[in-house]
Design a protein around this motif. Sequence first.
Motif, short mmCIF file in Angstrom:
data_model
loop_
_atom_site.label_atom_id
_atom_site.label_comp_id
_atom_site.label_asym_id
_atom_site.label_seq_id
_atom_site.Cartn_x
_atom_site.Cartn_y
_atom_site.Cartn_z
N SER A 9 0.97 -1.22 0.21
CA SER A 9 0.10 -0.04 -0.03
C SER A 9 0.94 1.33 -0.09
O SER A 9 0.79 2.33 -0.64
N LEU B 54 -4.39 -0.01 -3.31
CA LEU B 54 -4.54 -0.86 -2.25
C LEU B 54 -4.37 -0.23 -0.97
O LEU B 54 -3.90 0.81 -0.68
N ALA B 55 -5.18 -0.67 0.23
CA ALA B 55 -5.46 -0.32 1.48
C ALA B 55 -5.29 -1.35 2.37
O ALA B 55 -6.04 -2.46 2.46
N VAL B 56 -4.23 -1.15 3.42
CA VAL B 56 -4.29 -2.34 4.33
C VAL B 56 -4.82 -1.76 5.75
O VAL B 56 -4.52 -0.47 6.46
N VAL B 57 -6.12 -2.28 5.95
CA VAL B 57 -7.01 -1.45 6.94
C VAL B 57 -7.86 -2.72 7.71
O VAL B 57 -8.30 -3.65 6.92
N GLN C 114 -6.95 -6.41 6.82
CA GLN C 114 -7.13 -7.14 5.55
C GLN C 114 -6.60 -6.09 4.79
O GLN C 114 -6.31 -4.85 4.94
N LEU D 181 -7.41 -4.21 1.13
CA LEU D 181 -8.48 -4.03 0.26
C LEU D 181 -7.73 -3.68 -1.14
O LEU D 181 -6.80 -2.83 -1.35
#
Lengths: 291, 123
Positions: free
Chosen positions: A75, A83-86, A89, A91
Amino acid sequence: MRLAVLSGKGGTGKTTVAVNLALSWTPHRQTTYVDYDVEEPNGFIFLHPQIKTTSTVFLPYPKINGACTLCGKCSAACQYHALAVVGGQVLVFPELCHGCGTCGIVCPEGAVEEVQRPLGQIDEGEREGLQCLQGVLKEGESLAGPVIRELRRHEKEQPSLVEEVIVADCPPGSSCSVIHSAERSDLALLVTEPTLFGLHDLKIAVRLMREMGLEFAVILNKDDGGPLIREYCTLEDITLIGSIPFDLEIAKIYSRGLNLIHEPKWADLFKSLSERIVTEVNQRRAGVDRA
Amino acid sequence: MRIAISTGGRDLEQFVDDRFGRCPFFLFCDSENPQGTAEYKDNPALSGTGGAGIAAAEFMANEKVEVLITGSLGPNALRVVEAGKIPAYTASESMTLIEAITAWKEGHLAKISEAGAAHAGER
Protein backbone atom coordinates in the motif's frame (compact mmCIF):
# COMPACT_ATOMS: atom_id res chain seq x y z
CA MET A 1 6.14 5.59 -43.98
CA ARG A 2 4.11 6.20 -40.86
CA LEU A 3 1.82 9.20 -40.63
CA ALA A 4 0.22 10.40 -37.41
CA VAL A 5 -2.97 12.42 -37.77
CA LEU A 6 -3.63 14.56 -34.70
CA SER A 7 -5.14 17.91 -33.83
CA GLY A 8 -5.07 19.17 -30.30
CA LYS A 9 -8.69 20.30 -30.49
CA GLY A 10 -11.36 17.63 -30.93
CA GLY A 11 -13.75 17.73 -33.87
CA THR A 12 -11.38 19.36 -36.35
CA GLY A 13 -11.55 16.43 -38.77
CA LYS A 14 -8.81 13.97 -37.81
CA THR A 15 -10.83 10.94 -38.76
CA THR A 16 -12.13 12.52 -41.97
CA VAL A 17 -8.57 13.29 -43.04
CA ALA A 18 -7.09 9.98 -41.86
CA VAL A 19 -9.79 7.80 -43.43
CA ASN A 20 -9.86 9.60 -46.77
CA LEU A 21 -6.08 9.71 -47.05
CA ALA A 22 -5.89 5.99 -46.29
CA LEU A 23 -8.54 5.28 -48.92
CA SER A 24 -6.66 7.43 -51.44
CA TRP A 25 -3.44 5.47 -50.99
CA THR A 26 -4.97 2.00 -50.87
CA PRO A 27 -5.12 1.38 -54.68
CA HIS A 28 -1.44 2.28 -55.10
CA ARG A 29 0.29 1.38 -51.85
CA GLN A 30 0.06 -1.19 -49.12
CA THR A 31 -1.95 0.82 -46.62
CA THR A 32 -3.01 0.34 -43.01
CA TYR A 33 -5.43 2.54 -41.09
CA VAL A 34 -5.09 2.42 -37.28
CA ASP A 35 -7.59 4.10 -34.96
CA TYR A 36 -5.71 5.07 -31.78
CA ASP A 37 -8.58 7.09 -30.35
CA VAL A 38 -9.45 4.13 -28.14
CA GLU A 39 -11.79 6.11 -25.90
CA GLU A 40 -14.11 6.72 -28.82
CA PRO A 41 -12.84 5.17 -32.04
CA ASN A 42 -14.98 6.20 -35.00
CA GLY A 43 -12.94 5.39 -38.11
CA PHE A 44 -14.63 2.02 -38.58
CA ILE A 45 -18.01 3.79 -38.85
CA PHE A 46 -16.75 5.16 -42.17
CA LEU A 47 -14.59 2.24 -43.28
CA HIS A 48 -16.91 -0.70 -42.43
CA PRO A 49 -14.04 -3.19 -42.50
CA GLN A 50 -14.73 -6.89 -42.29
CA ILE A 51 -13.39 -7.76 -38.81
CA LYS A 52 -11.13 -10.80 -38.99
CA THR A 53 -9.77 -11.05 -35.47
CA THR A 54 -10.65 -9.54 -32.13
CA SER A 55 -8.34 -9.90 -29.15
CA THR A 56 -8.83 -8.80 -25.56
CA VAL A 57 -6.38 -6.46 -23.85
CA PHE A 58 -5.83 -7.44 -20.23
CA LEU A 59 -4.32 -5.50 -17.35
CA PRO A 60 -2.91 -7.28 -14.30
CA TYR A 61 -3.95 -6.32 -10.77
CA PRO A 62 -2.94 -7.75 -7.41
CA LYS A 63 -4.64 -10.53 -5.50
CA ILE A 64 -3.38 -10.99 -1.95
CA ASN A 65 -2.90 -14.57 -0.74
CA GLY A 66 -2.70 -16.08 2.75
CA ALA A 67 1.03 -15.37 3.16
CA CYS A 68 0.22 -11.69 3.80
CA THR A 69 1.34 -10.35 7.18
CA LEU A 70 -0.41 -6.96 6.75
CA CYS A 71 2.93 -5.16 6.80
CA GLY A 72 1.55 -2.43 4.52
CA LYS A 73 4.56 -2.18 2.17
CA CYS A 74 2.39 -2.79 -0.91
CA SER A 75 0.00 0.00 0.00
CA ALA A 76 2.82 2.41 0.85
CA ALA A 77 4.52 1.73 -2.49
CA CYS A 78 1.40 2.08 -4.67
CA GLN A 79 1.33 5.61 -6.07
CA TYR A 80 -2.19 5.03 -7.43
CA HIS A 81 -3.63 4.07 -4.02
CA ALA A 82 -5.05 0.88 -5.46
CA LEU A 83 -4.34 -0.94 -2.19
CA ALA A 84 -5.27 -0.15 1.41
CA VAL A 85 -4.25 -2.18 4.46
CA VAL A 86 -6.92 -1.62 7.06
CA GLY A 87 -8.94 -3.55 9.62
CA GLY A 88 -6.83 -6.70 9.32
CA GLN A 89 -7.20 -7.02 5.56
CA VAL A 90 -5.81 -5.68 2.29
CA LEU A 91 -8.45 -3.93 0.18
CA VAL A 92 -7.75 -3.93 -3.56
CA PHE A 93 -9.24 -1.37 -5.95
CA PRO A 94 -8.71 -2.89 -9.41
CA GLU A 95 -10.06 0.15 -11.28
CA LEU A 96 -7.29 2.32 -9.81
CA CYS A 97 -4.51 -0.19 -10.57
CA HIS A 98 -2.20 0.64 -13.47
CA GLY A 99 -0.76 -2.88 -13.52
CA CYS A 100 2.78 -1.72 -12.78
CA GLY A 101 3.58 -4.69 -10.51
CA THR A 102 5.33 -2.63 -7.80
CA CYS A 103 3.25 -4.20 -5.00
CA GLY A 104 4.53 -7.65 -5.97
CA ILE A 105 8.14 -6.44 -6.06
CA VAL A 106 8.06 -4.83 -2.60
CA CYS A 107 6.14 -7.64 -0.87
CA PRO A 108 8.62 -9.53 1.36
CA GLU A 109 6.27 -12.52 1.76
CA GLY A 110 5.41 -13.34 -1.83
CA ALA A 111 1.79 -12.65 -0.96
CA VAL A 112 0.94 -10.71 -4.13
CA GLU A 113 -0.39 -12.72 -7.03
CA GLU A 114 -1.40 -11.18 -10.33
CA VAL A 115 -4.80 -11.68 -11.85
CA GLN A 116 -5.99 -10.18 -15.11
CA ARG A 117 -8.95 -8.03 -15.90
CA PRO A 118 -10.13 -7.13 -19.39
CA LEU A 119 -9.48 -3.49 -20.21
CA GLY A 120 -10.38 -3.31 -23.87
CA GLN A 121 -9.96 -4.99 -27.21
CA ILE A 122 -8.10 -4.81 -30.51
CA ASP A 123 -10.04 -5.36 -33.74
CA GLU A 124 -8.28 -6.21 -37.00
CA GLY A 125 -10.01 -6.23 -40.34
CA GLU A 126 -9.84 -5.34 -43.98
CA ARG A 127 -11.77 -3.30 -46.46
CA GLU A 128 -10.99 -3.72 -50.15
CA GLY A 129 -7.26 -4.03 -49.61
CA LEU A 130 -7.05 -1.49 -46.80
CA GLN A 131 -5.84 -3.09 -43.57
CA CYS A 132 -7.82 -1.72 -40.63
CA LEU A 133 -6.97 -1.77 -36.93
CA GLN A 134 -8.67 -0.22 -33.95
CA GLY A 135 -8.33 -0.24 -30.18
CA VAL A 136 -11.43 -0.01 -28.02
CA LEU A 137 -11.27 0.88 -24.32
CA LYS A 138 -14.03 -0.71 -22.25
CA GLU A 139 -16.75 1.65 -21.12
CA GLY A 140 -16.13 3.01 -17.64
CA GLU A 141 -12.38 2.46 -17.84
CA SER A 142 -9.96 5.38 -17.79
CA LEU A 143 -6.62 3.78 -18.68
CA ALA A 144 -6.21 4.23 -22.42
CA GLY A 145 -2.43 3.70 -22.28
CA PRO A 146 -2.28 -0.10 -22.09
CA VAL A 147 -4.76 -0.47 -24.98
CA ILE A 148 -2.76 2.01 -27.08
CA ARG A 149 0.51 0.19 -26.34
CA GLU A 150 -1.04 -3.15 -27.26
CA LEU A 151 -2.43 -1.65 -30.47
CA ARG A 152 1.04 -0.34 -31.32
CA ARG A 153 2.38 -3.89 -30.92
CA HIS A 154 -0.27 -5.12 -33.37
CA GLU A 155 0.82 -2.50 -35.87
CA LYS A 156 3.45 -3.81 -38.24
CA GLU A 157 7.06 -2.80 -37.85
CA GLN A 158 7.37 0.71 -39.14
CA PRO A 159 7.80 0.41 -42.88
CA SER A 160 10.83 2.28 -44.13
CA LEU A 161 9.56 2.36 -47.70
CA VAL A 162 7.20 5.14 -48.69
CA GLU A 163 5.36 2.53 -50.75
CA GLU A 164 3.97 1.17 -47.50
CA VAL A 165 1.77 3.53 -45.53
CA ILE A 166 0.49 3.42 -41.97
CA VAL A 167 -2.06 6.12 -41.12
CA ALA A 168 -2.40 6.50 -37.34
CA ASP A 169 -5.62 8.30 -36.38
CA CYS A 170 -4.59 9.73 -33.00
CA PRO A 171 -6.72 10.84 -30.04
CA PRO A 172 -7.46 14.54 -29.51
CA GLY A 173 -5.56 16.55 -26.93
CA SER A 174 -1.85 16.43 -26.17
CA SER A 175 -1.65 13.81 -23.42
CA CYS A 176 0.31 10.57 -23.08
CA SER A 177 -2.25 8.87 -25.35
CA VAL A 178 -1.33 11.24 -28.18
CA ILE A 179 2.40 10.87 -27.54
CA HIS A 180 2.29 7.07 -27.62
CA SER A 181 0.13 7.09 -30.77
CA ALA A 182 2.27 9.63 -32.63
CA GLU A 183 5.83 8.82 -31.62
CA ARG A 184 8.15 7.25 -34.22
CA SER A 185 6.18 8.65 -37.16
CA ASP A 186 7.75 10.05 -40.33
CA LEU A 187 5.36 12.96 -40.37
CA ALA A 188 2.63 14.23 -38.07
CA LEU A 189 -0.34 15.89 -39.77
CA LEU A 190 -1.91 18.48 -37.48
CA VAL A 191 -5.51 18.92 -38.54
CA THR A 192 -6.94 22.25 -37.44
CA GLU A 193 -9.85 24.58 -38.10
CA PRO A 194 -9.95 28.37 -38.45
CA THR A 195 -11.40 29.14 -35.02
CA LEU A 196 -9.72 30.62 -31.94
CA PHE A 197 -10.17 27.29 -30.17
CA GLY A 198 -8.61 25.50 -33.12
CA LEU A 199 -5.62 27.85 -33.12
CA HIS A 200 -5.22 27.68 -29.35
CA ASP A 201 -5.02 23.90 -29.31
CA LEU A 202 -2.93 23.84 -32.49
CA LYS A 203 -0.30 25.88 -30.68
CA ILE A 204 -0.22 23.28 -27.89
CA ALA A 205 0.07 20.46 -30.44
CA VAL A 206 2.91 22.31 -32.20
CA ARG A 207 4.76 22.68 -28.89
CA LEU A 208 4.30 18.96 -28.30
CA MET A 209 5.70 18.10 -31.75
CA ARG A 210 8.73 20.31 -31.17
CA GLU A 211 9.26 18.79 -27.72
CA MET A 212 9.07 15.29 -29.25
CA GLY A 213 11.29 16.26 -32.18
CA LEU A 214 8.67 14.98 -34.61
CA GLU A 215 8.40 16.26 -38.19
CA PHE A 216 5.00 17.88 -38.70
CA ALA A 217 2.84 19.89 -41.07
CA VAL A 218 -0.61 21.47 -40.78
CA ILE A 219 -3.81 20.60 -42.65
CA LEU A 220 -6.43 23.33 -42.49
CA ASN A 221 -9.94 21.86 -42.44
CA LYS A 222 -13.19 23.84 -42.74
CA ASP A 223 -11.07 26.46 -44.50
CA ASP A 224 -12.99 29.73 -44.85
CA GLY A 225 -10.15 31.42 -46.70
CA GLY A 226 -9.39 33.57 -43.67
CA PRO A 227 -5.94 34.48 -42.38
CA LEU A 228 -6.11 33.09 -38.80
CA ILE A 229 -4.25 29.79 -39.29
CA ARG A 230 -2.26 30.90 -42.36
CA GLU A 231 -0.70 33.84 -40.53
CA TYR A 232 0.22 31.63 -37.58
CA CYS A 233 1.86 29.06 -39.87
CA THR A 234 3.81 31.77 -41.72
CA LEU A 235 4.93 33.35 -38.47
CA GLU A 236 6.06 30.01 -37.02
CA ASP A 237 7.55 28.77 -40.30
CA ILE A 238 5.23 25.74 -40.34
CA THR A 239 4.35 23.96 -43.58
CA LEU A 240 0.65 24.28 -44.41
CA ILE A 241 0.48 21.13 -46.48
CA GLY A 242 -3.17 21.25 -47.48
CA SER A 243 -6.58 22.68 -46.91
CA ILE A 244 -10.14 21.36 -47.11
CA PRO A 245 -12.81 23.99 -47.74
CA PHE A 246 -15.72 24.81 -45.43
CA ASP A 247 -18.43 23.23 -47.55
CA LEU A 248 -21.98 22.11 -46.81
CA GLU A 249 -21.63 19.17 -49.19
CA ILE A 250 -18.77 17.76 -47.09
CA ALA A 251 -20.91 18.00 -43.96
CA LYS A 252 -23.77 16.20 -45.72
CA ILE A 253 -21.55 13.35 -46.93
CA TYR A 254 -20.02 13.01 -43.48
CA SER A 255 -23.40 12.99 -41.74
CA ARG A 256 -24.48 10.05 -43.89
CA GLY A 257 -21.39 8.12 -42.77
CA LEU A 258 -19.97 8.19 -46.31
CA ASN A 259 -16.46 8.97 -47.45
CA LEU A 260 -15.47 12.10 -49.34
CA ILE A 261 -13.33 10.34 -51.92
CA HIS A 262 -16.41 8.81 -53.56
CA GLU A 263 -17.15 12.28 -54.96
CA PRO A 264 -14.72 13.05 -57.79
CA LYS A 265 -14.20 16.63 -56.63
CA TRP A 266 -13.03 15.55 -53.18
CA ALA A 267 -11.25 12.47 -54.49
CA ASP A 268 -9.03 14.85 -56.50
CA LEU A 269 -8.41 16.97 -53.41
CA PHE A 270 -7.31 14.00 -51.31
CA LYS A 271 -5.28 12.52 -54.18
CA SER A 272 -3.22 15.68 -54.53
CA LEU A 273 -2.94 16.00 -50.73
CA SER A 274 -1.71 12.42 -50.46
CA GLU A 275 0.87 13.05 -53.19
CA ARG A 276 2.06 16.22 -51.48
CA ILE A 277 2.49 14.27 -48.25
CA VAL A 278 4.65 11.62 -49.96
CA THR A 279 6.77 14.36 -51.53
CA GLU A 280 7.09 16.11 -48.17
CA VAL A 281 8.21 12.93 -46.39
CA ASN A 282 10.77 12.22 -49.14
CA GLN A 283 12.09 15.78 -49.03
CA ARG A 284 12.44 15.80 -45.25
CA ARG A 285 14.21 12.44 -45.33
CA ALA A 286 16.60 13.77 -47.97
CA GLY A 287 17.14 16.83 -45.78
CA VAL A 288 18.03 14.64 -42.80
CA ASP A 289 20.38 12.56 -44.98
CA ARG A 290 22.17 15.71 -46.19
CA ALA A 291 22.49 16.97 -42.63
CA MET B 1 -12.35 9.00 21.91
CA ARG B 2 -9.71 9.85 19.32
CA ILE B 3 -11.44 12.05 16.81
CA ALA B 4 -10.33 13.29 13.36
CA ILE B 5 -11.85 16.15 11.36
CA SER B 6 -11.02 17.31 7.84
CA THR B 7 -10.16 21.01 7.88
CA GLY B 8 -8.58 23.88 6.01
CA GLY B 9 -6.91 25.48 9.03
CA ARG B 10 -4.87 24.67 12.08
CA ASP B 11 -7.05 26.06 14.85
CA LEU B 12 -10.19 24.85 16.65
CA GLU B 13 -11.94 28.06 15.52
CA GLN B 14 -11.23 27.19 11.87
CA PHE B 15 -13.90 25.53 9.76
CA VAL B 16 -14.63 21.96 8.77
CA ASP B 17 -13.57 21.15 5.18
CA ASP B 18 -16.31 19.07 3.56
CA ARG B 19 -13.77 17.38 1.27
CA PHE B 20 -12.29 14.24 2.79
CA GLY B 21 -9.55 12.99 0.44
CA ARG B 22 -8.58 16.48 -0.74
CA CYS B 23 -8.71 18.53 2.47
CA PRO B 24 -5.41 20.25 3.40
CA PHE B 25 -5.21 19.11 7.04
CA PHE B 26 -6.71 16.78 9.60
CA LEU B 27 -7.32 17.71 13.20
CA PHE B 28 -6.66 14.87 15.64
CA CYS B 29 -7.73 15.23 19.28
CA ASP B 30 -9.32 13.55 22.26
CA SER B 31 -13.01 14.39 22.26
CA GLU B 32 -12.92 14.92 26.04
CA ASN B 33 -10.16 17.54 25.86
CA PRO B 34 -9.93 19.08 22.37
CA GLN B 35 -8.03 22.19 23.46
CA GLY B 36 -5.40 20.23 25.34
CA THR B 37 -4.85 17.48 22.78
CA ALA B 38 -5.39 19.10 19.38
CA GLU B 39 -2.74 18.34 16.78
CA TYR B 40 -2.87 19.05 13.05
CA LYS B 41 -1.33 16.90 10.35
CA ASP B 42 -1.01 17.44 6.63
CA ASN B 43 -3.29 15.22 4.55
CA PRO B 44 -0.84 12.80 2.92
CA ALA B 45 -3.35 12.08 0.13
CA LEU B 46 -3.64 15.69 -1.01
CA SER B 47 -1.00 15.63 -3.72
CA GLY B 48 -1.74 12.25 -5.34
CA THR B 49 -3.30 12.04 -8.79
CA GLY B 50 -5.99 9.57 -7.80
CA GLY B 51 -7.27 7.40 -4.99
CA ALA B 52 -7.06 10.28 -2.52
CA GLY B 53 -10.05 9.06 -0.51
CA ILE B 54 -8.51 5.61 -0.12
CA ALA B 55 -5.18 7.01 1.03
CA ALA B 56 -6.80 9.45 3.46
CA ALA B 57 -9.00 6.69 4.90
CA GLU B 58 -5.98 4.42 5.35
CA PHE B 59 -4.28 7.35 7.13
CA MET B 60 -7.25 7.48 9.53
CA ALA B 61 -6.84 3.78 10.32
CA ASN B 62 -3.09 4.13 10.85
CA GLU B 63 -3.74 7.07 13.16
CA LYS B 64 -6.05 4.84 15.23
CA VAL B 65 -8.94 7.24 14.74
CA GLU B 66 -12.12 6.17 16.53
CA VAL B 67 -14.49 8.82 15.13
CA LEU B 68 -14.22 10.66 11.81
CA ILE B 69 -16.02 13.92 11.04
CA THR B 70 -16.01 15.23 7.45
CA GLY B 71 -18.43 16.41 4.75
CA SER B 72 -19.04 13.25 2.77
CA LEU B 73 -17.15 10.12 1.73
CA GLY B 74 -16.83 8.76 -1.80
CA PRO B 75 -17.50 5.06 -2.44
CA ASN B 76 -13.86 3.97 -2.17
CA ALA B 77 -13.14 5.99 0.97
CA LEU B 78 -16.30 4.65 2.60
CA ARG B 79 -15.22 1.07 1.86
CA VAL B 80 -11.88 1.65 3.58
CA VAL B 81 -13.38 3.48 6.56
CA GLU B 82 -15.93 0.71 7.05
CA ALA B 83 -13.22 -1.95 6.81
CA GLY B 84 -11.37 -0.05 9.53
CA LYS B 85 -14.60 0.06 11.58
CA ILE B 86 -14.31 3.83 11.96
CA PRO B 87 -17.72 5.49 12.33
CA ALA B 88 -17.93 8.63 10.16
CA TYR B 89 -20.22 11.60 10.69
CA THR B 90 -21.14 14.47 8.41
CA ALA B 91 -20.70 18.11 9.37
CA SER B 92 -21.25 21.24 7.31
CA GLU B 93 -18.53 23.65 6.25
CA SER B 94 -20.21 26.41 8.25
CA MET B 95 -19.18 24.69 11.49
CA THR B 96 -15.93 25.39 13.27
CA LEU B 97 -13.97 22.41 14.51
CA ILE B 98 -14.94 22.97 18.12
CA GLU B 99 -18.61 23.37 17.15
CA ALA B 100 -18.45 20.11 15.20
CA ILE B 101 -16.96 18.26 18.16
CA THR B 102 -19.65 19.65 20.46
CA ALA B 103 -22.39 18.78 17.96
CA TRP B 104 -21.06 15.22 17.67
CA LYS B 105 -20.93 14.81 21.46
CA GLU B 106 -24.52 16.01 21.71
CA GLY B 107 -25.58 13.54 19.00
CA HIS B 108 -26.51 16.17 16.41
CA LEU B 109 -24.31 14.86 13.57
CA ALA B 110 -25.70 12.27 11.16
CA LYS B 111 -23.71 9.11 10.56
CA ILE B 112 -22.39 8.59 7.00
CA SER B 113 -23.78 5.28 5.80
CA GLU B 114 -24.00 5.92 2.06
CA ALA B 115 -21.29 7.08 -0.28
CA GLY B 116 -21.47 10.54 -1.81
CA ALA B 117 -20.32 11.28 -5.33
CA ALA B 118 -16.90 10.01 -6.38
CA HIS B 119 -14.28 12.74 -7.07
CA ALA B 120 -16.49 15.31 -5.25
CA GLY B 121 -13.45 16.94 -3.66
CA GLU B 122 -11.58 17.61 -6.90
CA ARG B 123 -12.21 21.30 -7.21
